[in-house]
Enzyme design. Structure first.
Site, PDB file in Angstrom:
ATOM      1  N   ARG A 182      11.180   5.109  21.403  1.00 20.53           N
ATOM      2  CA  ARG A 182      11.494   5.973  20.206  1.00 20.53           C
ATOM      3  C   ARG A 182      11.240   4.890  19.231  1.00 20.53           C
ATOM      4  O   ARG A 182      11.510   3.844  19.374  1.00 20.53           O
ATOM      5  CB  ARG A 182      13.042   6.258  20.166  1.00 20.53           C
ATOM      6  CG  ARG A 182      13.285   7.729  20.813  1.00 20.53           C
ATOM      7  CD  ARG A 182      12.704   8.631  20.201  1.00 20.53           C
ATOM      8  NE  ARG A 182      13.282   9.827  20.664  1.00 20.53           N
ATOM      9  CZ  ARG A 182      12.410  10.365  21.740  1.00 20.53           C
ATOM     10  NH1 ARG A 182      11.375   9.832  21.988  1.00 20.53           N
ATOM     11  NH2 ARG A 182      12.624  11.632  22.363  1.00 20.53           N
ATOM     12  N   GLU A 227       9.027   8.678  11.803  1.00 20.19           N
ATOM     13  CA  GLU A 227       7.728   9.429  12.308  1.00 20.19           C
ATOM     14  C   GLU A 227       7.858  10.718  11.822  1.00 20.19           C
ATOM     15  O   GLU A 227       9.102  11.304  11.963  1.00 20.19           O
ATOM     16  CB  GLU A 227       7.274   9.385  13.701  1.00 20.19           C
ATOM     17  CG  GLU A 227       8.450   9.845  14.760  1.00 20.19           C
ATOM     18  CD  GLU A 227       7.632   9.470  16.031  1.00 20.19           C
ATOM     19  OE1 GLU A 227       7.536   8.467  16.465  1.00 20.19           O
ATOM     20  OE2 GLU A 227       7.817  10.760  16.731  1.00 20.19           O
ATOM     21  N   HIS A 287       2.725   9.678  19.127  1.00 25.72           N
ATOM     22  CA  HIS A 287       3.925  10.345  20.004  1.00 25.72           C
ATOM     23  C   HIS A 287       3.230  11.377  21.005  1.00 25.72           C
ATOM     24  O   HIS A 287       3.719  12.307  20.927  1.00 25.72           O
ATOM     25  CB  HIS A 287       4.975  10.904  18.993  1.00 25.72           C
ATOM     26  CG  HIS A 287       6.284  10.749  19.909  1.00 25.72           C
ATOM     27  ND1 HIS A 287       7.492  10.848  19.310  1.00 25.72           N
ATOM     28  CD2 HIS A 287       6.324  11.000  21.233  1.00 25.72           C
ATOM     29  CE1 HIS A 287       8.329  10.897  20.201  1.00 25.72           C
ATOM     30  NE2 HIS A 287       7.648  10.915  21.204  1.00 25.72           N
TER      31      HIS A 287
HETATM   32  C1  8YV Z   1       8.025  14.727  23.420  1.00 18.60           C
HETATM   33  C2  8YV Z   1       9.367  12.569  24.103  1.00 18.60           C
HETATM   34  O1  8YV Z   1       6.880  14.932  23.258  1.00 18.60           O
HETATM   35  O2  8YV Z   1      10.441  13.656  25.977  1.00 18.60           O
HETATM   36  C3  8YV Z   1      10.509  12.697  25.050  1.00 18.60           C
HETATM   37  O3  8YV Z   1      11.810  12.324  24.674  1.00 18.60           O
HETATM   38  O4  8YV Z   1       9.276  11.890  23.474  1.00 18.60           O
HETATM   39  C4  8YV Z   1       8.190  13.285  24.195  1.00 18.60           C
HETATM   40  O5  8YV Z   1       7.870  13.710  25.565  1.00 18.60           O
HETATM   41  C5  8YV Z   1       8.798  14.779  21.826  1.00 18.60           C
HETATM   42  O6  8YV Z   1      10.046  14.201  21.980  1.00 18.60           O
HETATM   43  C6  8YV Z   1       8.836  16.102  21.485  1.00 18.60           C
HETATM   44  O7  8YV Z   1      10.028  17.060  22.032  1.00 18.60           O
END
Ligand code: 8YV
Length: 326
Positions: free
Chosen positions: A239, A268, A286
């Site tokens: 993150r 972001e 991401h």
């Molecule tokens: C997502 C992610 O694409 O699952 C997670 O925690 O970071 C990613 O797989 C993103 O968070 C969109 O919801």
């Protein structure tokens, strides 16, 4: 009358159709990112919502939406949820674990290799027409096989990265985590538990796979970067906010570490402007879980949580199961 739900962002039409068989769906196939005020007004009166990491569910949103019973996040990470506030409001929270583990670990390795072997930097050079001759040290990068892979955060995805490193690339794997793995899991991952300092000092490639929370905010800042080897590569697939991006840009520019591969950023989709101007960083928007198969599995799991809960009072992957017991 069907219960009504909000699907906050665009999703696969097949998944939307599945939801529409059960619910009256307010969707957002135009994929506008909703402001907090828009999210509140669209969610008001709905029993459920399907969200992504972009939508924040906190006490203020919950107070504005007293009918809400469940929010299903299409993500394994749920730092966009205030779980305490959701539990207090009696709102079930769900996420999408497991279905993205291997795909995200694959991408951790993609970024590790692209960073170590300077893929982005060398492609820019080629596209700019600067490739006029071979030379012995042109884009010479860091060794991957046989090197030391450090993993900070040894959950399911961290373990996936460890296995790829240990079994696929003969890497010496070390890790640090809030809690140590069982001896069986350590053996499966061929991973050795070390302190955070030892991890920082020893890793040739440091991959971050820990969840974001107040405790992990800037877990990698100037002091931690200073402990790393000048030849080390840093990879963040966890993150934004875990790394102090401003401090990282300085460390990269001053070659205090060799390179970084980043899929996530503080604030972001904005990216720290200094990261855009340093050459020794691979930047991706991401996309660690972004394969069609995995995104479909994530969307389906989020949809199934909504269906199961609002029709049978059960959920597949609850984050605050105490709400189910009430
Ligand atoms: C997502 C992610 O694409 O699952 C997670 O925690 O970071 C990613 O797989 C993103 O968070 C969109 O919801």
């Amino acid at each position: 009358m069907k219960p009504s739900i909000l699907v906050a962002r665009a999703i696969f039409p097949e998944v939307l159709k599945k939801l529409e068989q059960v619910f009256d769906v307010d969707h957002n196939q135009a994929d506008e990112v909703l402001s907090a005020a828009e999210l509140q007004s669209r969610m008001r009166g709905k029993l459920g919502a399907l969200t992504t990491g972009s939508e924040r569910i906190d006490a203020e949103v919950l107070a504005a939406c007293p009918q809400l019973k469940i929010v299903a996040n299409m993500a394994v990470g749920y730092n966009n949820f205030d779980i305490g506030a959701m539990t207090a409001a009696g709102v079930l929270a769900t996420n999408t674990p497991d279905v993205l583990t291997e795909t995200t670990a694959d991408f951790g390795f993609t970024l590790l290799m692209a960073t170590a072997r300077r893929v982005t930097e060398s492609e820019h050079f080629l596209r700019a027409g600067q490739w006029t001759k071979w030379s012995y040290d042109m884009f010479a990068g860091a060794e991957v096989h046989g090197s030391t892979l450090g993993i900070l955060g040894m959950g399911r995805i961290g373990q996936g990265v460890a296995k790829r490193g240990a079994h696929g690339f003969g890497m010496n794997v070390i890790y640090h985590n809030r809690s140590r793995l069982t001896p069986e899991l350590e053996a499966e991952c061929k991973a050795r538990y070390v302190s955070k300092d030892e991890l920082l000092k020893t890793a040739d490639h440091l991959v971050l796979v820990l969840p974001y929370s107040a405790a992990s905010h800037h877990a990698i800042g100037a002091a931690e970067l200073a402990l790393m080897k000048p030849t080390a590569c840093l990879v963040n697939i966890a993150r934004g906010g875990i790394v102090d991006d401003a401090a990282l840009a300085v460390a990269l520019r001053e070659k205090r570490i060799a390179a970084a591969g980043l899929d996530v950023f503080e604030g972001e989709p904005r990216v720290h402007p200094d990261l855009l101007t340093v050459p020794n960083v691979v930047l991706t928007p991401h996309i660690a879980s972004a394969t069609i198969t995995t995104r479909m599995a994530m969307a389906t799991l989020a949809a199934d949580n909504l269906i199961r809960f609002l029709t049978e009072g059960k959920a597949l992957t609850p984050l605050n199961p105490q709400v189910l017991e009430r």
